[in-house]
Design a protein around this motif. Structure first.
Motif: not given
Length: 388
Positions: A53-57
């Motif tokens: 889930n690389p879009g989860c800052d």
């Protein structure tokens, strides 16, 4: 094990970043954790979940700062119960000890039979097991690199028991500790992943095998970084050995698992991660995730970091229950799954979806909008004109 933020200064300096910048990042991450809060290590399991889930800052920053997400979830009123039970932990350690008994001869036998059937047997059953002990995490990383260099040069069966590897993640070093790494007489390097779930009639639960493969892929990436610095660079196998109990016994058995796909996906997803310092720089002044502060202030701090929730988070993140609640309250379509989110294109909320379906908004030329309006028309026809 030391957490990677406390070693950010030296590791980042090795990559050429200014020492002052690395020191500032280390201090900033310490401020986010809270005073006198011990950082949590970023292990391969967390890295695999982060890459999924690389879009989860939110997860990137909290893991990058070494925040205890389980304690954080409890402090904001959304405990997850996420993690391994004490019984499973003890059972796993006992099984691993059995697999590595007798100097590692049984483990090497499994590696040879499942991965390298043409490799010679250990002479007299002897397997080299270099001492990897060293002061500090970075000392263990250096000692592991030296042991790998020696093992590749000697070209004998060598078992590295719990080596320490380093991998750069979003500009911050993560320190990883695989169960075992085996160097064969041909100079090849193989990862061994030891799990306590059973392999019944030669098969294990697919979901657990998939999770183990994603975790092993992180180790393969870290080993490739070490191998690239050796001359000549030894090959790192993309097929790992998964060792599990046979049936319902404590006898080890093994299977070869090809992790090329997981390796490629993980490498691509980790490269997409926003650098931790960029996320931290965008936060309001005074944001802190120390769990001993007022719950309202803590929830506000968590809300200050953008999140990207998906149902898969429930099996991989301690904050999943909190993020699911907020995603549902905000009408985010990600709560319905990534597949649904992908089909809806630029329509990010349930309200926007319904509005587009009713014809109140949206571009009719948009395939997602056209499909929604067609579905709404069919529904109204089936229900005798009732609107959605």
């Amino acid at each position: 094990m030391n957490a990677f933020p406390d070693s950010a200064s030296s590791a980042t300096s090795r990559q050429g970043a200014p020492p002052k910048q690395a020191t500032a990042l280390r201090h900033r991450l310490a401020e986010l954790r809270g005073p006198d809060t011990r950082p949590q290590p970023l292990d391969a399991r967390r890295l695999a979940a982060l890459a999924a889930n690389p879009g989860c800052d939110r997860r990137a920053l909290l893991d990058g700062a070494g925040v205890d997400k389980a304690a954080l979830a409890g402090a904001i009123g959304a405990p997850s119960g996420f993690g391994q039970s004490q019984f499973a932990f003890v059972r796993g350690n006992a099984f691993e000890a059995r697999v590595k008994a007798d100097g590692g001869a049984e483990l090497v036998r499994l590696v040879r039979s499942r991965l390298l059937p043409d490799a010679p047997e250990p002479i007299g059953g002897e397997v080299r097991r270099p001492d990897l002990a060293a002061p500090g995490t970075e000392g263990r990383v250096a000692r592991t690199a030296l042991a790998l260099r020696e093992a590749v040069g000697i070209r004998a069966w060598t078992l590295l028991d719990h080596p320490m590897l380093a991998l750069d993640v979003a500009g911050t070093p993560a320190f990883l500790e695989p169960d075992a790494v085996v160097v064969d007489p041909g100079g090849g390097i193989s990862v061994v992943e030891i799990k306590s779930f059973p392999m019944i009639d030669g098969f294990a639960e697919p979901a657990k095998v998939g999770a183990a493969a994603r975790q092993a892929a992180v180790y393969v990436l870290a080993l490739e970084a070490v191998a690239a610095r050796l001359d000549p660079a030894p090959p790192v196998a993309h097929t790992v050995l998964l060792v599990c109990p046979r049936d319902f016994s404590n006898v080890p058995t093994a299977a070869a698992v090809d992790v090329r796909k997981q390796r490629s996906v993980t490498r691509r997803q980790l490269a997409r991660l926003t650098r931790v310092e960029d996320i931290a720089a965008a936060l309001p002044e005074g944001v802190c995730f120390a769990v001993d502060q007022d719950p309202g202030a803590l929830r506000a701090a968590v809300a200050a970091v953008p999140a990207s929730y998906a149902p898969e988070c429930l099996a991989a993140c301690e904050l999943a229950f909190h993020c699911r609640e907020r995603a549902g309250a905000g009408g985010e379509v990600t709560a319905l799954g990534r597949g649904v989110r992908g089909e809806l294109g630029g329509l990010a909320t349930v309200g926007a979806v319904l509005s587009a379906a009713r014809g109140a908004s949206g571009d009719p030329a948009d395939p997602a909008v056209a499909a929604l309006r067609r579905a709404a028309a069919l529904r109204a026809e089936a229900l005798g004109g009732a609107a959605c």
